[in-house]
Design an enzyme around this catalytic site. Structure first.
Site, short mmCIF file in Angstrom:
data_model
loop_
_atom_site.label_atom_id
_atom_site.label_comp_id
_atom_site.label_asym_id
_atom_site.label_seq_id
_atom_site.Cartn_x
_atom_site.Cartn_y
_atom_site.Cartn_z
N ASP A 1 -0.69 6.39 3.13
CA ASP A 1 -0.34 7.70 2.68
C ASP A 1 -0.78 9.01 3.31
OD1 ASP A 1 0.34 5.40 1.34
OD2 ASP A 1 1.86 6.33 0.03
N HIS B 1 -2.29 4.40 -3.39
CA HIS B 1 -3.33 5.40 -2.75
C HIS B 1 -4.93 5.26 -2.83
CE1 HIS B 1 -0.16 9.02 -2.69
NE2 HIS B 1 0.40 8.03 -1.96
N ASN C 1 3.96 11.57 1.78
CA ASN C 1 3.38 12.51 0.88
C ASN C 1 2.97 13.58 2.07
OD1 ASN C 1 2.33 9.67 -0.48
ND2 ASN C 1 3.69 10.88 -1.78
N HIS D 1 9.18 8.62 -1.70
CA HIS D 1 9.25 9.92 -1.51
C HIS D 1 10.09 10.36 -0.51
CE1 HIS D 1 6.91 11.37 -5.18
NE2 HIS D 1 5.80 10.41 -4.69
FE LIG Z 1 2.55 7.78 -1.46
FE LIG Z 2 5.15 6.09 -2.89
#
Ligand SMILES: [Fe+2]
Ligand SMILES: [Fe+2]
Length: 276
Positions: A8, A180, A40, A68
């Site tokens: 990400d 993450h 993100n 997201h």
């Molecule tokens: Fe993420």
């Molecule tokens: Fe996510």
């Protein structure tokens, strides 16, 4: 084939670091195909079409997402014309965009990429196992596809591991995103599928999941929002995982993590030619 997956991208700091590193990584190490999770990339929330284009121009072949994906409202519209942007395959029927697609790599090989979202501790989408089963059955490894990469975007490590074993021998790589933080469990499973529970984010690690730490710490203490979450501005680490696949079977022969810059211990796949 040599394939790189980056986790990400978080905010300007994370995406800028990845965009700066990618051209050199691709060139120096003769990478055939690159996937980046971009959920993100736009100030921590979703991805705009302009940012998507910047990431593709830097050398990414496909950008995956996750929970997201729709944070930037335009994505519902532009995803229809951007077949290199994937959203989770297990959204309900009729959702814009696509969750799996077959691409042509730099070396001419056919690479299927699928993005799927877990259901444990997350918004509950359709069954991720049934959805990915259909996608892989439509595009068998070693027959229609020369390599298959699955980004399993999930909160629970158990669900990611179960997904990897479910797909073992049928895809080249199952890699987790969303949490993450890079995990140390990269391995090749019994039947030849490479696996890593989380690729780690491309972002600043002096943070809470890439966000400035003050507001998350406040919310855990007080349960009252004080301000918005904003991406942390510290020195970023580019995190991902590299694999090499067998040209005939499409299964994995090697897997190693990649970490460049920032606060985390640097590591470059030992089977690569050079650095960045
Ligand atoms: Fe993420
Ligand atoms: Fe996510």
């Amino acid at each position: 084939m040599r394939i790189l997956f980056l986790g990400d991208l978080v905010g300007r700091v994370g995406r800028t670091a990845a965009i700066e590193e990618l051209p050199g990584l691709v060139e120096d190490n003769q990478l055939d195909f690159v996937i980046v999770n971009g959920e993100n990339a736009a100030a921590g929330f979703g991805i705009t079409e302009a940012i998507l284009q910047d990431v593709l121009d830097a050398g990414a072949d496909v950008v995956t997402t996750g929970n997201h994906v729709w944070d930037q409202r335009d994505t519902l519209v532009y995803i229809e014309r951007q077949d290199r942007l994937l959203r989770p395959v297990n959204y309900p029927a009729g959702t814009p965009g696509r969750g799996a697609h077959l691409y042509t790599a730099r070396n001419g090989a056919r690479v299927m990429v699928a993005n799927v979202m877990g259901r444990v501790f997350m918004d509950s989408l359709d069954d991720p196992f049934a959805a990915i089963d259909r996608a892989v059955n439509d595009c068998p490894l070693g027959d229609v596809a020369d390599a298959i990469i699955v980004d399993v975007h999930a909160e629970a490590t158990s669900e990611k591991q179960a997904m990897a074993h479910f797909l073992d021998g049928r895809v080249s790589l199952v890699v987790g995103t969303h949490t993450h933080v890079p995990t140390a469990d990269h391995q090749i499973l019994e039947n030849g599928t490479a696996y890593m529970s989380d690729a780690g984010m491309c972002g600043a690690y002096d943070s809470v999941l890439g966000m400035e730490k003050e507001e998350p710490v406040n919310r855990f203490q007080r349960k009252i929002p004080g301000s918005r979450f904003t991406p942390a501005s510290g020195d970023p680490t580019v995190c991902g995982v590299a694999i090499e696949t067998d040209d005939r079977t499409g299964l994995a022969e090697r897997i190693a993590p990649l970490r460049i810059g920032g606060r985390l211990e640097p590591v470059v796949p030992p089977f690569w030619n050079g650095g960045s």
